[in-house]
Write an enzyme that holds these catalytic residues in place. Structure first.
Site, PDB file in Angstrom:
ATOM      1  CD  GLU A  42      70.514  19.272  75.742  1.00  0.00           C
ATOM      2  OE1 GLU A  42      70.089  20.281  75.824  1.00  0.00           O
ATOM      3  OE2 GLU A  42      70.242  18.506  74.812  1.00  0.00           O
ATOM      4  NE  ARG A 269      73.027  32.617  77.187  1.00  0.00           N
ATOM      5  CZ  ARG A 269      72.477  31.527  77.199  1.00  0.00           C
ATOM      6  NH1 ARG A 269      71.336  30.732  77.727  1.00  0.00           N
ATOM      7  NH2 ARG A 269      73.178  30.352  76.834  1.00  0.00           N
ATOM      8  CE  LYS A 279      75.243  23.316  75.661  1.00  0.00           C
ATOM      9  NZ  LYS A 279      74.844  22.407  76.744  1.00  0.00           N
TER      10      LYS A 279
HETATM   11  P1  ATP Z   1      71.746  24.487  74.875  1.00  0.00           P
HETATM   12  O1  ATP Z   1      71.353  25.517  73.891  1.00  0.00           O
HETATM   13  O2  ATP Z   1      72.426  23.423  74.409  1.00  0.00           O
HETATM   14  O3  ATP Z   1      70.537  24.485  75.865  1.00  0.00           O
HETATM   15  P2  ATP Z   1      72.711  26.036  77.100  1.00  0.00           P
HETATM   16  O4  ATP Z   1      74.170  26.812  76.969  1.00  0.00           O
HETATM   17  O5  ATP Z   1      71.645  26.446  77.507  1.00  0.00           O
HETATM   18  O6  ATP Z   1      72.885  25.370  75.504  1.00  0.00           O
HETATM   19  P3  ATP Z   1      72.769  23.944  79.139  1.00  0.00           P
HETATM   20  O7  ATP Z   1      73.866  22.769  79.363  1.00  0.00           O
HETATM   21  O8  ATP Z   1      71.498  23.734  79.034  1.00  0.00           O
HETATM   22  O9  ATP Z   1      73.330  24.748  77.710  1.00  0.00           O
HETATM   23  O10 ATP Z   1      73.218  24.890  80.147  1.00  0.00           O
HETATM   24  C1  ATP Z   1      73.208  24.538  81.619  1.00  0.00           C
HETATM   25  C2  ATP Z   1      73.066  25.577  82.536  1.00  0.00           C
HETATM   26  O11 ATP Z   1      74.028  26.634  82.188  1.00  0.00           O
HETATM   27  C3  ATP Z   1      71.697  26.313  82.300  1.00  0.00           C
HETATM   28  O12 ATP Z   1      70.993  26.417  83.686  1.00  0.00           O
HETATM   29  C4  ATP Z   1      72.007  27.497  81.690  1.00  0.00           C
HETATM   30  O13 ATP Z   1      70.989  28.512  81.973  1.00  0.00           O
HETATM   31  C5  ATP Z   1      73.416  27.829  81.965  1.00  0.00           C
HETATM   32  N1  ATP Z   1      74.150  28.849  81.052  1.00  0.00           N
HETATM   33  C6  ATP Z   1      74.067  28.119  79.864  1.00  0.00           C
HETATM   34  N2  ATP Z   1      74.723  29.507  79.122  1.00  0.00           N
HETATM   35  C7  ATP Z   1      74.999  30.405  80.051  1.00  0.00           C
HETATM   36  C8  ATP Z   1      75.622  31.695  79.571  1.00  0.00           C
HETATM   37  N3  ATP Z   1      75.982  32.159  78.790  1.00  0.00           N
HETATM   38  N4  ATP Z   1      75.554  32.487  80.990  1.00  0.00           N
HETATM   39  C9  ATP Z   1      75.302  31.947  82.214  1.00  0.00           C
HETATM   40  N5  ATP Z   1      74.554  30.726  82.337  1.00  0.00           N
HETATM   41  C10 ATP Z   1      74.295  29.913  81.177  1.00  0.00           C
HETATM   42 MG    MG Z   2      69.797  24.636  77.979  1.00  0.00          MG
END
Ligand code: ATP
Ligand code: MG
Length: 565
Positions: A42, A269, A279
């Site tokens: 995102e 994660r 974020k």
């Molecule tokens: P938001 O809370 O804004 O949704 P987010 O960290 O999930 O934050 P995204 O941009 O939606 O951010 O994440 C993109 C991809 O990265 C998603 O598939 C998510 O599962 C993965 N991702 C995000 N944070 C982690 C993490 N700490 N470890 C592994 N993968 C992650």
């Molecule tokens: Mg997300």
């Protein structure tokens, strides 16, 4: 959260459990043997090292099995998104060494199709417009053990919902006035099936579609369908999406036939000690100027890690070590630092920099004389060559390398003691001069002219070797030494405001003396090993004309012993 360990069972050497699933699907001929993954960020913030774990999975597994990986911006919330973030995300993926080629997509590309699907679902009696407030809807949701209640609008005529949905999108109603919900099952064990919201009203302009839409799809109504539209075969995400998976499949079935349905697989994660990965929290640190920006070298963002001196190789090595599992974990930052040391040890040029200088005067060395000594650029890399460093009567050495009243086993310089100056002579300390406050201002020593490489005394053994920089040709630089961003191991698990847990001493700046060759050699983002001190990386900033270095990691590795066992 539990500590990470390697997954209990790893039947296929070298493949993590997700890759094993992919391999099995490919071997079974699913999707015509096609593999297409996607990374769906995102664009509402910068990527962090957690995202790197997802990127390495999405792009890496495609690479491994000869498939493709799409980059898709999940831009369904116009209030928080921006091109600045999208550009930074692209830059960071490229930096990690991956490329989406011509497969750059946006969830907003599908707004039209998603809207049509929503209209169809309304017509088929599978969706309705609910005019309750979000509080009312939440109150009716029930609990995992208690069924929810039907909305009073659930049974409204199809034509009415359709008309209201169109008017929602025409901008006739304020935000929050009504939502479109799927009509599924208010008694389902899975809370996500209790008439989930499909669309909400948002009046903010969208960075790509401008004023065109006033309704925006929710993540659950957009993600699976976007995967479907793109022909994604494996939709790999993190564990919090496990309970969403049935709904993901339910919505996709509204489009798909039996021949093809993307498959969602979830892994744990990445969470790092002494930092936060949300974020929202990272943005707060930036907005409130608690750090210098998204690329502050203390941040777990990819641009911050890059500026700090972490390399893509180090990050990939760390991700390989922590692995992909099905249970949540908290990963030690020391392991990431270990990966950085291993990588930089192989690649970083060794240089002489004195970070806390005190003057050493060799009283028997002729004034005005200069010699040149040769330093190996990197003993780990035979191709790396050497560089020259001037030697003279006055040298900078580390203050910590001298002690007037040393404890036992202090093998550095002491009154009457001998050490070797790296690449040069053995010296013997003959005295010191104290300043008005008792601090040491100068150290005096005599050098043994017979101890240079190639001379008879060259092989004479002394216990300590010190690095040094010649005073007349030394060049000043600034170094930024970093400590943990937070003072507790897992700030997210603590009560109260996370900002109160920031480490007040996470940045220390000092003036250092570097050898002249380094001043000529340095360039932004270049990595060096300051001998006996640590790994440092050149910052894009300068400090009143002086170069600035960021400390990546010190040389001492608490993990080295553990990992060798
Ligand atoms: P938001 O809370 O804004 O949704 P987010 O960290 O999930 O934050 P995204 O941009 O939606 O951010 O994440 C993109 C991809 O990265 C998603 O598939 C998510 O599962 C993965 N991702 C995000 N944070 C982690 C993490 N700490 N470890 C592994 N993968 C992650
Ligand atoms: Mg997300």
């Amino acid at each position: 959260m539990t500590e990470t360990t390697t997954p209990a069972a790893a039947p296929e050497e070298g493949l993590n459990f997700v890759e094993q699933e992919i391999k099995a699907d490919l071997e079974a001929g699913k999707n015509g043997g096609r593999l297409n993954t996607r990374f769906p960020p995102e664009p509402n913030g910068y990527l962090h090292i957690g995202h790197a774990k997802a990127i390495i999975m999405d792009f890496g597994s495609a690479e491994k099995f000869g498939g493709t990986c799409n980059l898709r911006f999940d831009d369904t919330n116009p209030q928080k998104e921006d091109t600045e973030y999208a550009d930074a995300i692209k830059r960071d993926i490229h930096w990690l060494g991956y490329d989406w080629e011509d497969r750059l997509y946006y969830a907003s590309d599908y707004f039209e199709k998603l809207y049509e699907l929503a209209e169809r679902m309304i017509r088929e009696g599978k969706a309705y417009v609910d005019e309750q407030t979000s509080e009312q809807i939440a109150a009716q949701k029930g609990t995992p053990t208690q069924p929810g209640q039907h909305s009073p609008f659930r049974g409204r005529p199809v034509e009415e919902s359709l008309d209201l949905f169109h008017r929602m999108n025409a901008g006739e109603f304020p935000e929050g006035a009504m939502v479109l919900r799927a009509k599924i099952d208010m008694a389902s064990d899975n809370m996500h099936f209790r008439d989930p919201i499909m669309y909400r009203i948002i009046h903010a302009p969208h960075w790509r579609t401008g004023e065109k839409w006033k309704v925006y799809p929710m993540y659950d109504f957009a993600h699976g369908q976007s995967d479907y539209f793109e022909g994604v075969t494996h939709s790999i995400c993190t564990l919090e999406f496990v309970p969403h998976r049935p709904l993901y499949e339910w919505f996709v079935k509204e489009l798909a036939d039996e021949s093809y349905c993307p498959r969602q697989i979830e892994f744990n994660r990445l969470n790092l000690t002494y930092t936060v990965m949300s974020k929202r929290k990272l943005k707060q640190l930036v907005d409130e100027k608690l750090v210098s920006g998204w690329d502050d070298p203390r941040m777990p963002t990819l641009c911050g890690l890059r500026r700090r001196g972490y390399t893509p190789e180090a990050i990939k090595d760390f991700v390989r070590r922590i692995g992909y599992t099905k249970y949540e974990a908290l990963n030690h930052i020391e392991l990431l630092e270990h990966s950085a040391r291993e990588n930089l040890n192989k690649t970083a040029t060794r240089v002489s920099v004195v970070v806390n200088p005190v003057k050493l005067i060799l009283t028997n060395y002729p004034e005005g004389k200069t010699e040149t000594v040769e330093l190996t650029n990197n003993p780990e890399d035979p191709q790396s060559g050497t560089h020259e460093m001037p030697f003279s009567r006055e040298l900078w050495i580390e203050r910590e390398d001298f002690m007037e009243n040393p404890p036992k086993k202090f093998f550095r310089l002491t009154p009457g003691g001998e050490v070797r100056l790296k690449g040069a002579y053995i010296i013997k300390c003959t005295g010191v001069k104290h300043g008005p406050d008792g601090e040491i201002e100068e150290i005096y020593a005599e050098y043994d002219p017979d101890t240079l490489s190639g001379m008879p005394g060259a092989t004479r053994k002394v216990k300590g070797t010190l690095h040094w920089v010649s005073v007349p040709t030394a060049v000043e630089a600034t170094v930024r030494d970093y400590d943990r961003l937070f003072s507790v191991e897992n700030p997210s698990a603590e009560e109260g405001d996370f900002r109160d847990l920031l480490n007040p001493d996470s940045l220390k700046t000092r003036r250092v003396m570097m050898e002249p060759w380094l001043a000529q050699d340095l360039a932004p983002e270049k990595h060096y090993q300051f001998q006996r001190i640590g790994y440092y990386t050149v910052d894009p900033d300068t400090d009143e004309g002086r170069p600035v270095f960021n400390r990546t990691v010190g040389l001492k590795d608490p993990f080295a012993k553990i990992l060798k066992q």
